[in-house]
Design a protein around this motif. Structure first.
Motif, PDB file in Angstrom:
ATOM      1  N   LEU A  65       0.824  -1.202   0.000  1.00 37.28           N
ATOM      2  CA  LEU A  65       0.000   0.000   0.000  1.00 37.28           C
ATOM      3  C   LEU A  65       0.868   1.267   0.000  1.00 37.28           C
ATOM      4  O   LEU A  65       0.509   2.277  -0.589  1.00 37.28           O
ATOM      5  CB  LEU A  65      -0.961  -0.012   1.188  1.00 37.28           C
ATOM      6  N   LYS A  66       2.020   1.172   0.639  1.00 39.03           N
ATOM      7  CA  LYS A  66       2.967   2.301   0.595  1.00 39.03           C
ATOM      8  C   LYS A  66       3.527   2.445  -0.819  1.00 39.03           C
ATOM      9  O   LYS A  66       3.741   3.548  -1.306  1.00 39.03           O
ATOM     10  CB  LYS A  66       4.089   2.085   1.606  1.00 39.03           C
ATOM     11  N   SER A  67       3.727   1.311  -1.486  1.00 39.85           N
ATOM     12  CA  SER A  67       4.215   1.327  -2.871  1.00 39.85           C
ATOM     13  C   SER A  67       3.222   2.044  -3.779  1.00 39.85           C
ATOM     14  O   SER A  67       3.619   2.842  -4.643  1.00 39.85           O
ATOM     15  CB  SER A  67       4.419  -0.097  -3.388  1.00 39.85           C
ATOM     16  N   ILE A  68       1.927   1.776  -3.591  1.00 44.71           N
ATOM     17  CA  ILE A  68       0.897   2.438  -4.393  1.00 44.71           C
ATOM     18  C   ILE A  68       1.004   3.942  -4.221  1.00 44.71           C
ATOM     19  O   ILE A  68       0.971   4.701  -5.193  1.00 44.71           O
ATOM     20  CB  ILE A  68      -0.513   1.936  -3.993  1.00 44.71           C
ATOM     21  N   GLY A  88      -5.394   3.652  -2.366  1.00 38.33           N
ATOM     22  CA  GLY A  88      -4.391   3.020  -1.504  1.00 38.33           C
ATOM     23  C   GLY A  88      -4.556   3.434  -0.051  1.00 38.33           C
ATOM     24  O   GLY A  88      -4.431   2.611   0.867  1.00 38.33           O
ATOM     25  N   ARG A  89      -4.869   4.704   0.162  1.00 36.37           N
ATOM     26  CA  ARG A  89      -5.072   5.212   1.517  1.00 36.37           C
ATOM     27  C   ARG A  89      -6.301   4.556   2.158  1.00 36.37           C
ATOM     28  O   ARG A  89      -6.276   4.145   3.317  1.00 36.37           O
ATOM     29  CB  ARG A  89      -5.231   6.732   1.485  1.00 36.37           C
ATOM     30  N   LYS A  90      -7.360   4.418   1.383  1.00 37.71           N
ATOM     31  CA  LYS A  90      -8.573   3.777   1.901  1.00 37.71           C
ATOM     32  C   LYS A  90      -8.320   2.303   2.220  1.00 37.71           C
ATOM     33  O   LYS A  90      -8.794   1.786   3.243  1.00 37.71           O
ATOM     34  CB  LYS A  90      -9.712   3.910   0.899  1.00 37.71           C
ATOM     35  N   MET A  91      -7.566   1.622   1.344  1.00 33.88           N
ATOM     36  CA  MET A  91      -7.247   0.216   1.603  1.00 33.88           C
ATOM     37  C   MET A  91      -6.429   0.077   2.875  1.00 33.88           C
ATOM     38  O   MET A  91      -6.650  -0.845   3.661  1.00 33.88           O
ATOM     39  CB  MET A  91      -6.488  -0.396   0.423  1.00 33.88           C
ATOM     40  N   ARG A  92      -5.510   0.987   3.085  1.00 29.80           N
ATOM     41  CA  ARG A  92      -4.692   0.948   4.305  1.00 29.80           C
ATOM     42  C   ARG A  92      -5.576   1.142   5.530  1.00 29.80           C
ATOM     43  O   ARG A  92      -5.420   0.449   6.536  1.00 29.80           O
ATOM     44  CB  ARG A  92      -3.607   2.023   4.249  1.00 29.80           C
ATOM     45  N   GLY A  93      -6.523   2.077   5.439  1.00 33.30           N
ATOM     46  CA  GLY A  93      -7.455   2.295   6.545  1.00 33.30           C
ATOM     47  C   GLY A  93      -8.305   1.067   6.831  1.00 33.30           C
ATOM     48  O   GLY A  93      -8.524   0.689   7.997  1.00 33.30           O
ATOM     49  N   LEU A  94      -8.793   0.415   5.770  1.00 35.56           N
ATOM     50  CA  LEU A  94      -9.581  -0.800   5.948  1.00 35.56           C
ATOM     51  C   LEU A  94      -8.750  -1.923   6.561  1.00 35.56           C
ATOM     52  O   LEU A  94      -9.249  -2.687   7.405  1.00 35.56           O
ATOM     53  CB  LEU A  94     -10.166  -1.250   4.609  1.00 35.56           C
ATOM     54  N   MET A  95      -7.507  -2.018   6.161  1.00 30.86           N
ATOM     55  CA  MET A  95      -6.625  -3.041   6.702  1.00 30.86           C
ATOM     56  C   MET A  95      -6.402  -2.803   8.196  1.00 30.86           C
ATOM     57  O   MET A  95      -6.443  -3.741   9.006  1.00 30.86           O
ATOM     58  CB  MET A  95      -5.285  -3.060   5.963  1.00 30.86           C
ATOM     59  N   ILE A  96      -6.205  -1.576   8.600  1.00 31.54           N
ATOM     60  CA  ILE A  96      -6.030  -1.247  10.014  1.00 31.54           C
ATOM     61  C   ILE A  96      -7.292  -1.582  10.797  1.00 31.54           C
ATOM     62  O   ILE A  96      -7.218  -2.135  11.908  1.00 31.54           O
ATOM     63  CB  ILE A  96      -5.626   0.238  10.177  1.00 31.54           C
ATOM     64  N   ASP A  97      -8.451  -1.273  10.209  1.00 32.79           N
ATOM     65  CA  ASP A  97      -9.727  -1.597  10.873  1.00 32.79           C
ATOM     66  C   ASP A  97      -9.872  -3.120  11.060  1.00 32.79           C
ATOM     67  O   ASP A  97     -10.382  -3.584  12.098  1.00 32.79           O
ATOM     68  CB  ASP A  97     -10.910  -1.069  10.077  1.00 32.79           C
TER      69      ASP A  97
END
Length: 136
Positions: free
Chosen positions: A4-7, A124-133
């Motif tokens: 996700l950081k790569s994106i 990518g930011r939204k995916m990272r947020g969902l992953m944290i959730d």
């Protein structure tokens, strides 16, 4: 490396490149109607921009960056204006080689490319947020 950081990094390099392209287009449009200041001189010459793909060794990602900001060597237009200070003996004045219609098309394309990269970054930011959730 975090995918996700790569994106985000790839999208950011694209936004940076398109931002530079928009700056070149804006300068061209601003100088579209310029003439030479003195007889025999040249008016503003249209700028061009080229991109290149490169490997970021730190992240191992293929990114994009500005390779070159060059000059368009196409011929200048001529306009009959014998009273102009830059007029040649025949009364012709060189006009910038900027085509405003072409620049507007370039601006629209750069703007849309920037927006596409921004959408990728946001996804990518939204995916990272969902992953944290999910990890909570």
């Amino acid at each position: 490396m975090d995918p996700l950081k790569s994106i985000a990094q790839i999208a950011a390099s694209g936004m940076s490149a398109q931002s530079a392209r928009l700056q070149v287009v804006a300068e061209n449009v601003a100088n579209a109607d310029t003439t030479a200041k003195s007889a025999g001189g040249d008016p503003y010459r249209r700028k061009t921009i080229a991109f290149e793909e490169y490997l970021d060794r730190e992240s191992g990602l293929n990114m994009v960056r500005v390779a070159d900001v060059g000059r368009d060597n196409s011929a200048f237009s001529l306009r009959y204006d014998p009273s102009h200070p830059a007029a040649d003996p025949d009364g012709m004045v060189k006009i910038s080689n900027v085509n405003p219609i072409l620049e507007m098309a370039n601006m629209r394309e750069a703007s849309r490319s920037y927006e596409a990269n921004l959408n990728l970054y946001e996804a990518g930011r939204k995916m990272r947020g969902l992953m944290i959730d999910l990890l909570k």
